[in-house]
Write an enzyme that holds these catalytic residues in place. Structure first.
Site, short mmCIF file in Angstrom:
data_model
loop_
_atom_site.label_atom_id
_atom_site.label_comp_id
_atom_site.label_asym_id
_atom_site.label_seq_id
_atom_site.Cartn_x
_atom_site.Cartn_y
_atom_site.Cartn_z
N CYS A 2 0.85 -1.19 0.00
CA CYS A 2 0.00 0.00 0.00
C CYS A 2 0.89 1.24 0.00
O CYS A 2 2.00 1.23 0.51
CB CYS A 2 -0.93 0.10 1.20
SG CYS A 2 -1.95 -1.34 1.46
N ARG A 27 3.13 0.41 -5.29
CA ARG A 27 3.07 -0.28 -4.00
C ARG A 27 1.79 -1.07 -3.82
O ARG A 27 1.65 -1.84 -2.88
CB ARG A 27 3.20 0.72 -2.85
CG ARG A 27 4.48 1.53 -2.88
CD ARG A 27 4.54 2.47 -1.71
NE ARG A 27 4.53 1.76 -0.45
CZ ARG A 27 5.59 1.25 0.14
NH1 ARG A 27 6.77 1.38 -0.44
NH2 ARG A 27 5.49 0.61 1.28
N TRP A 75 -3.03 -2.49 -1.53
CA TRP A 75 -2.77 -3.87 -1.91
C TRP A 75 -3.40 -4.69 -0.79
O TRP A 75 -2.91 -4.68 0.34
CB TRP A 75 -1.26 -4.14 -2.00
CG TRP A 75 -0.93 -5.49 -2.51
CD1 TRP A 75 -0.82 -5.89 -3.82
CD2 TRP A 75 -0.64 -6.66 -1.73
NE1 TRP A 75 -0.50 -7.22 -3.88
CE2 TRP A 75 -0.38 -7.71 -2.63
CE3 TRP A 75 -0.60 -6.92 -0.36
CZ2 TRP A 75 -0.06 -9.01 -2.21
CZ3 TRP A 75 -0.28 -8.20 0.07
CH2 TRP A 75 -0.01 -9.23 -0.85
N ASN A 101 -0.74 1.39 6.02
CA ASN A 101 0.02 0.42 5.23
C ASN A 101 0.60 -0.59 6.20
O ASN A 101 1.36 -0.21 7.07
CB ASN A 101 1.12 1.18 4.46
CG ASN A 101 2.22 0.29 3.90
OD1 ASN A 101 3.33 0.73 3.71
ND2 ASN A 101 1.92 -0.94 3.63
N GLY A 102 0.21 -1.87 6.07
CA GLY A 102 0.74 -2.88 6.98
C GLY A 102 -0.34 -3.83 7.42
O GLY A 102 -1.41 -3.91 6.80
N GLU A 488 14.87 -16.49 -13.61
CA GLU A 488 14.46 -15.10 -13.67
C GLU A 488 13.64 -14.83 -14.94
O GLU A 488 12.64 -14.10 -14.90
CB GLU A 488 15.72 -14.21 -13.61
CG GLU A 488 15.50 -12.73 -13.79
CD GLU A 488 14.58 -12.07 -12.75
OE1 GLU A 488 14.22 -12.73 -11.77
OE2 GLU A 488 14.21 -10.90 -12.95
N LYS A 492 9.85 -13.41 -14.92
CA LYS A 492 9.45 -12.18 -15.64
C LYS A 492 8.22 -12.45 -16.50
O LYS A 492 7.29 -11.67 -16.53
CB LYS A 492 10.57 -11.67 -16.56
CG LYS A 492 11.73 -10.96 -15.93
CD LYS A 492 11.44 -9.63 -15.32
CE LYS A 492 10.97 -9.71 -13.91
NZ LYS A 492 11.93 -9.85 -12.86
N GLU A 495 4.95 -13.19 -14.31
CA GLU A 495 4.39 -12.11 -13.50
C GLU A 495 3.72 -11.01 -14.32
O GLU A 495 2.79 -10.38 -13.85
CB GLU A 495 5.41 -11.53 -12.53
CG GLU A 495 6.52 -10.73 -13.15
CD GLU A 495 7.53 -10.23 -12.12
OE1 GLU A 495 7.14 -9.89 -11.01
OE2 GLU A 495 8.72 -10.19 -12.47
N HIS A 511 14.84 -35.22 -16.16
CA HIS A 511 14.32 -35.85 -14.94
C HIS A 511 12.86 -35.49 -14.71
O HIS A 511 12.37 -35.57 -13.59
CB HIS A 511 15.18 -35.47 -13.74
CG HIS A 511 16.60 -35.92 -13.88
ND1 HIS A 511 16.98 -37.23 -13.73
CD2 HIS A 511 17.73 -35.24 -14.22
CE1 HIS A 511 18.28 -37.35 -13.95
NE2 HIS A 511 18.76 -36.13 -14.25
N LYS A 610 5.11 -3.61 -5.64
CA LYS A 610 6.55 -3.46 -5.77
C LYS A 610 7.29 -3.81 -4.48
O LYS A 610 8.32 -4.46 -4.51
CB LYS A 610 6.86 -2.02 -6.18
CG LYS A 610 8.31 -1.76 -6.51
CD LYS A 610 8.69 -2.43 -7.81
CE LYS A 610 10.17 -2.30 -8.10
NZ LYS A 610 10.59 -3.34 -9.07
C1 F6R Z 1 9.96 -9.75 -9.51
C2 F6R Z 1 9.98 -8.91 -8.34
C3 F6R Z 1 9.89 -9.54 -7.01
C4 F6R Z 1 10.93 -8.91 -6.07
C5 F6R Z 1 10.77 -9.44 -4.65
C6 F6R Z 1 11.83 -8.92 -3.72
O1 F6R Z 1 10.07 -9.01 -10.68
O2 F6R Z 1 10.05 -7.72 -8.45
O3 F6R Z 1 10.05 -10.91 -7.08
O4 F6R Z 1 12.20 -9.20 -6.57
O5 F6R Z 1 9.51 -9.10 -4.17
O6 F6R Z 1 11.79 -7.54 -3.64
P1 F6R Z 1 13.00 -6.71 -3.07
O7 F6R Z 1 14.15 -6.89 -3.99
O8 F6R Z 1 12.50 -5.31 -3.05
O9 F6R Z 1 13.29 -7.24 -1.71
#
Ligand code: F6R
Length: 615
Positions: A2, A27, A75, A101-102, A488, A492, A495, A511, A610
């Site tokens: 949030c 956020r 969120w 937020n929390g 990764e 990407k 998500e 396997h 984020k």
């Molecule tokens: C994927 C992504 C998330 C963050 C994860 C950790 O694209 O953005 O998987 O990498 O939530 O976030 P940080 O790096 O901010 O601790």
């Protein structure tokens, strides 16, 4: 998660709060709301949906006049995203209004107590419980809002950044933080409140970042008074000068933040090693490492804790540290580590990696490691973030603000920092020769230009995206340093496009996952010349025999894979340990284009946020 924003001063609050919410949408973006004090009463509007939906609704619903306002972009944690659960929330009397937020973990028992005292609740949120708890304390004790907030928060278990005001005292906003970030911007006779500094950067460069367990009363014309929530002691206002500028948080001509951030990587990587990688002098200088060299050199092992993309960067670093510096490395999901009763000693070094520096699980893992005596080193992007403050020492990535929810430049700059540390330690331990050290430094210095070159494949990657955009599944395969890149790449894609994708070590394919392969399965195989090339080529043969569609990520000039694969995307040649910095580029572009072609919201994918500040 949030985002929260607030304003009190001499201007109209609405445009400031609204623009601030748009900047904080990374956020959380499942609902939004704003409360304004118009000189006589509170005007509140909120809705399920994005800030843009709020803007359309609000302007037809309420007057936007007033020089005090708070806003929230959500969120969801407690209660589904709907209008009622959106913030701000009123107290029962309608006097107080709050944004939060929390998570309030003990909200259930607090709610029961309040219900037994006659309080009623409209929403399913923990936040509505908190605002009524504050109201209850305020009424019973007949005290000011600030004191009531303090007493209420001492009964609360959980995490919060809150802003609350009382319509009967509309000259102050009370804010507090524990576990969720909160910054106060100090302007000329005006004050801003926000989850990060982006909402107020064009108004002031002066900010106070509240520490955990601190609260502040922000008074019109009077200023900010900060106290410890627990013992009421006053705290000095430590005003920081922000380095952030407006340009960094805007799209700068790109359609999406994600694309802008992908293209920023050459500069972001260069900024990250600038001043640290001193090739002419054959030294690497990082004060966080230098100051703690003894600890690093005496370490039995390194434990990396992180989540998501940062965890993938951690996995790359496992290969780098072990290869260069010969230090055993374990890479842990912070969320598992923190609850596993791990064996940690004071001879362990924990490296915590986090773009946001606010990830709740990583923060908790750090606290656990510290409590067991480990030395904790942070690799964060956001300056002044909770993790950067909680760690004993650290090194920032200098990626600049990353706003697209899918992490891109954070990943490559994290690998850059981790490579610098590994090289520095390798030199100090004597595990690489001075000529090899120099060679690696020169290669790292060349990476930004090579990333630029890798970005030239954009149009070609787009044409591949067009062919496979309707696939239901993707496989990503890589080996060695590029196995984490396969993970990764898959992350990407899933998500932002919502296509199911799996990353696998190429040799593990036989396997199990090989059973999935048929003519409908696109398989992205990282097959650069350095590192198990022949083995990966064999894996490609195996895929070909099962009619899978092969998209090879290869070194410039490659011939062998080109003969076997349906498509090949070339990246420049570099040393093996640095290939992830290049091979990841086409994978970022592929997911971006596919998501865009499918009409998905690239910068704000569903259900994500984020900064994951809840566990
Ligand atoms: C994927 C992504 C998330 C963050 C994860 C950790 O694209 O953005 O998987 O990498 O939530 O976030 P940080 O790096 O901010 O601790």
């Amino acid at each position: 998660m949030c985002g929260i924003v607030g304003y009190i001063g001499h201007r109209e609050a609405y445009p400031i709060v609204l623009k601030g919410l748009k900047r904080l949408e990374y956020r959380g973006y499942d609902s939004a709301g704003i409360a304004l004090y118009d000189g006589t009463d509170i005007k509140l509007s909120k809705t399920k949906g994005k800030v843009l939906d709020l803007e359309h609704k609000l302007e037809s619903e309420i007057s936007t006049h007033g020089s005090l306002g708070i806003g929230h972009t959500r969120w969801a944690t407690h209660g589904v995203p709907n209008d009622i659960n959106s913030h701000p929330h009123y107290s029962n009397s309608g006097d107080l209004v709050i944004i939060h937020n929390g998570i309030i973990e003990n909200y259930g028992s607090l709610k029961q107590e309040l219900i037994s005292r006659g309080y009623t609740f409209k929403s399913d949120t923990d936040t509505e419980v908190l605002v009524n708890l504050i109201e209850d304390v305020k009424k019973n004790e007949n005290i000011k809002l600030g004191k009531a907030v303090q007493i209420a928060l001492n009964q609360v278990i959980g995490a919060y950044a809150i802003a609350v005001f009382d319509k009967n005292k509309p000259n102050e906003i009370v804010v507090a933080r524990l576990g969720s970030p909160l910054a106060i911007g100090i302007g000329e006779d005006e004050f801003f409140i926000a989850s990060d500094a982006s909402p107020f950067i064009e108004y002031t460069k002066n900010a106070i970042y509240l520490e955990d367990e601190e609260m502040a009363v922000v008074r019109r014309h009077k200023g900010v008074k900060i106290r410890k929530i627990k013992d009421d002691s006053l705290v000095d206002n430590y005003i920081q000068t922000l380095q952030l500028n407006l340009e960094q948080i805007e799209k700068g001509g790109y359609d999406h933040f994600m694309l802008k951030e992908i293209y920023e990587q050459p500069n972001a990587i260069r900024d990250t090693f600038r001043g640290r990688l001193r090739t002419d002098e054959a030294i690497i200088k990082m004060s966080g490492v230098e100051d703690n060299m003894k600890k690093f050199l005496n370490a039995d092992r390194i434990i990396v804790v992180a989540c998501g993309t940062s965890w993938h960067a951690g996995l790359v670093s496992e290969y780098i540290f072990e290869d260069l510096a010969r230090i055993p490395v374990e890479v842990e999901y912070a969320s598992e580590f923190r609850y596993r009763n791990p064996v940690i000693t004071d001879r362990d070094i924990v490296i915590a990696i986090s773009q946001s520096g606010e990830t709740a699980d990583t923060l908790a893992a750090i606290k656990l490691a510290k409590s067991k005596g480990a030395f904790v080193f942070g690799v964060c992007n956001v300056v002044g973030s909770s993790i950067s403050r909680e760690t004993h020492a650290g090194a920032y990535t200098h990626a600049g603000p990353e706003i697209g929810v899918a992490s891109t430049k954070a990943f490559t700059t994290q690998i850059t920092v981790l490579t610098l540390i590994a090289l520095r330690l390798a030199r100090a331990k004597g595990t690489i020769s001075s000529s090899e050290f120099r060679h690696q430094m020169i290669e790292l210095e060349l990476i930004p230009d090579k990333v630029k070159k890798a970005l030239e494949s954009d149009d070609y990657v787009k044409s591949i995206a067009e062919i496979y955009k309707n696939a239901s599944n993707f496989l990503y395969l890589g080996r060695g340093f590029n196995f984490p890149v396969a993970l990764e790449g898959a992350l990407k894609l899933k998500e932002i496009s919502y296509i199911h994708a799996e990353g696998y070590p190429a040799a593990e394919m036989k396997h199990g996952p090989i059973a999935l392969i048929d003519e409908n399965m696109p398989i992205v195989v990282i097959a650069t010349k350095k590192g198990h090339y022949e083995k990966v080529v064999s894996n490609i043969q195996e895929i070909k025999s099962r009619k899978g569609k092969i998209i090879g990520i290869v070194t410039e000039g490659d011939k062998q894979v080109r003969e076997l694969a349906d498509h090949v995307i070339e990246v420049p040649e570099t040393i093996e340990s640095l290939t992830p910095l290049l091979t990841t580029i086409p994978l970022q572009l592929l997911s971006y284009h596919i998501a865009l072609m499918l009409g998905k919201n690239v910068d704000q994918p569903r259900n994500l946020a984020k900064a994951v500040t809840v566990e």
